[in-house]
Design an enzyme around this catalytic site. Structure first.
Site, mmCIF file in Angstrom:
data_model
loop_
_atom_site.group_PDB
_atom_site.id
_atom_site.type_symbol
_atom_site.label_atom_id
_atom_site.label_comp_id
_atom_site.label_asym_id
_atom_site.label_seq_id
_atom_site.Cartn_x
_atom_site.Cartn_y
_atom_site.Cartn_z
ATOM 1 N N HIS A 1 31.423 12.931 44.014
ATOM 2 C CA HIS A 1 29.975 12.689 43.971
ATOM 3 C C HIS A 1 29.516 12.170 45.333
ATOM 4 O O HIS A 1 30.238 11.431 45.993
ATOM 5 C CB HIS A 1 29.631 11.651 42.889
ATOM 6 C CG HIS A 1 28.202 11.692 42.493
ATOM 7 N ND1 HIS A 1 27.228 11.052 43.211
ATOM 8 C CD2 HIS A 1 27.580 12.355 41.497
ATOM 9 C CE1 HIS A 1 26.064 11.290 42.633
ATOM 10 N NE2 HIS A 1 26.236 12.083 41.599
ATOM 11 N N ASP B 1 29.316 15.681 34.920
ATOM 12 C CA ASP B 1 29.521 17.046 34.408
ATOM 13 C C ASP B 1 30.904 17.274 33.832
ATOM 14 O O ASP B 1 31.163 18.325 33.238
ATOM 15 C CB ASP B 1 29.282 18.052 35.550
ATOM 16 C CG ASP B 1 27.824 18.076 35.943
ATOM 17 O OD1 ASP B 1 27.509 17.833 37.110
ATOM 18 O OD2 ASP B 1 26.984 18.299 35.040
#
Ligand code: SDX
Length: 431
Positions: A308, A366
């Site tokens: 991320h 996700d």
């Protein structure tokens, strides 16, 4: 606000300027570089905007080192535990948690605006039966600017309010219509007596041939997933909505641009890519091979659902979703889901690997969401559409914040030009 400044001086000391420092409520200070080109004749350079703030915002705050996510100051963990998606949507849009009357008024307005113009429904008959739902979602949302001419004036506060309720109410209906096209089933009209997630389940899974009973576990899972996906500072798709909207484009087109950006596998398309990756890995005995591929600089393969831009510790949403994954799989009788077991094993191996530790790569939002959607009967191609249903309220909140900023400017970055120097046209006979 602070009186601090940073002094910036060029190499030979011939030029210097003071860069004002600005402090936010939380998070790192920022250097205001807006006068850099005027005073020093240079630009900053930050591809991907890794260290560049694009705006002031009061909506969401992330602390990537501590794994903190706040919506208007409220920790996402508390909202996930005590709130509902519609209440969180109100919070993101209006800045405070609603009273009971405010919530009922807002919820009732959303419930009563879920139907689509019948002409828009006919668009779906023009798509191929196997059109990707994200392609249909971005196309039909963009087409709303061809129908709803009463909300095109971005400077009209009432039009902005009508747009807000309309897009939030109709997104699930458009999403469900895309799913029904792929499924070859008739479109199911929304019902005003159902809540946001119940209505979506009804439009997705009801068929004219029999009564459909809404699964409360699925409705609860949707509600939680939409809360967790609702907003996330200036991520790629939200920045796209702000950039498109900064030109004065109509809000439906700005949201359609955000949907297009979300579709990418590096962003919201990752949840679909995670399931494809897990299917490709197939068995825990293959995990090491794929971890090695992810570490190989010459191999474009990346571990989908890991890493991320901001979270360099853990994504708080992934932790909440992992826990809910357990619960949903158990309640739908698939606690021994090989997919979930493979995901858990992959996470465990990756988190012990030196490369992932050194690069601060952790599961993101996700990684597990797709497993839940799959367990609830949502096809993989619809996973990013589900992400978009949650994120639309964040896009709209940022669009409203941007449009409401009296000092707003059109977004127009500069560049470092590395192309050919000045040269004259060469006639074709001389080339
Ligand atoms: C979302 O921005 C948001 O807030 C997004 C989001 C939201 O709510 O809006 O949180 C939603 O988009 C989550 C992210 C979903 N994407 C994926 O899961 C795709 C896989 N992840 C990577 O593509 C990547 O981690 C990103 C895109 C998420 C972040 O990329 P960055 O910040 O640009 O980091 P990077 O690509 O520069 O990676 C840093 C290093 C690199 O190695 P070096 O060049 O330093 O040697 O880490 C490596 C990368 O190669 N790396 C990975 C990796 N992610 C980063 N290596 C293997 N597998 C990965 N998944």
């Amino acid at each position: 606000m602070t009186n601090d400044t940073y002094t910036l001086t060029n190499a030979d000391g011939s030029k210097s300027m003071q860069l004002p420092v600005r402090q936010g409520t939380l998070g790192p200070d920022v250097l205001d570089i807006s006068g850099l080109n005027r005073d020093l004749g240079v630009f900053t350079y930050d591809p991907g905007f890794v260290a560049t703030g694009s705006c002031d915002s009061e909506i969401t705050f992330i602390d990537g080192d501590k794994g903190v996510l706040l919506y208007r100051g409220y920790p996402v963990e508390q909202l996930a535990k005590h709130s509902s998606f519609i209440e969180v949507a109100y919070l993101l849009l209006y800045g405070d948690l609603p009273t009971a009357v405010e919530l009922e008024t807002f919820s009732s307005s959303i419930r009563r605006h879920t139907m689509l113009n019948e002409g828009m429904l006919r668009f779906f008959t023009g798509f191929r039966y196997d059109a990707h739902p994200m392609a249909m979602l971005s196309a039909v949302v963009g087409s709303m600017s061809a129908y709803y001419h009463d909300t095109m004036d971005i400077n009209d506060p009432h039009a902005r309010e009508v747009f807000t309720h309309r897009i939030l109410a109709k997104l699930p209906t458009i999403a469900a219509a895309a799913y029904k096209l792929n499924a070859g089933q008739p479109f199911i009209y929304p019902r005003n007596d159902l809540g946001y997630c119940d209505n979506l389940l009804h439009m997705l899974f009801a068929v004219p041939a029999e009564e459909y009973e809404i699964d409360p576990v699925a409705a609860e899972a949707f509600d939680l997933l939409f809360i967790l996906h609702a907003d996330h500072e200036q991520n790629c798709s939200t920045s796209t909505v702000r950039m498109a909207g900064s030109s004065g484009a109509n809000p439906y087109s700005a949201i359609a641009a955000g949907i297009a950006a979300l579709w990418g596998p590096a962003h919201g398309g990752a949840n679909e890519a995670v399931l494809a990756m897990l299917a490709e890995i197939g068995h825990t005995s293959n995990i090491k091979k794929y971890i090695d591929k992810a570490k190989d600089k010459d191999d474009p393969f990346r571990l989908m659902g890991f890493g991320h831009r901001v979270y360099k510790n853990f994504d708080p949403r992934a932790n909440i979703i992992r826990e809910m994954c357990h619960r949903v799989l158990k309640q739908v009788g698939r606690q021994n889901s090989p997919l979930f077991d493979l995901a858990l094993e992959l996470e465990e191996v990756a988190l012990k690997d030196e490369y992932f530790i050194e690069k601060n790569l952790y599961p993101n939002v996700d990684f597990y969401s797709g497993i839940i959607y799959r367990a609830l009967g949502i096809p993989t191609s619809m996973f990013t559409v589900m992400f978009a249903i949650g994120r639309t309220v964040g896009w709209v909140a940022h669009w409203r914040e941007m449009i409401g900023n009296p000092h707003g400017k059109i977004a127009r970055p500069r560049q470092l030009y590395v192309g050919p120097g000045l040269r004259d046209y060469t006639p074709i006979e001389k080339r």
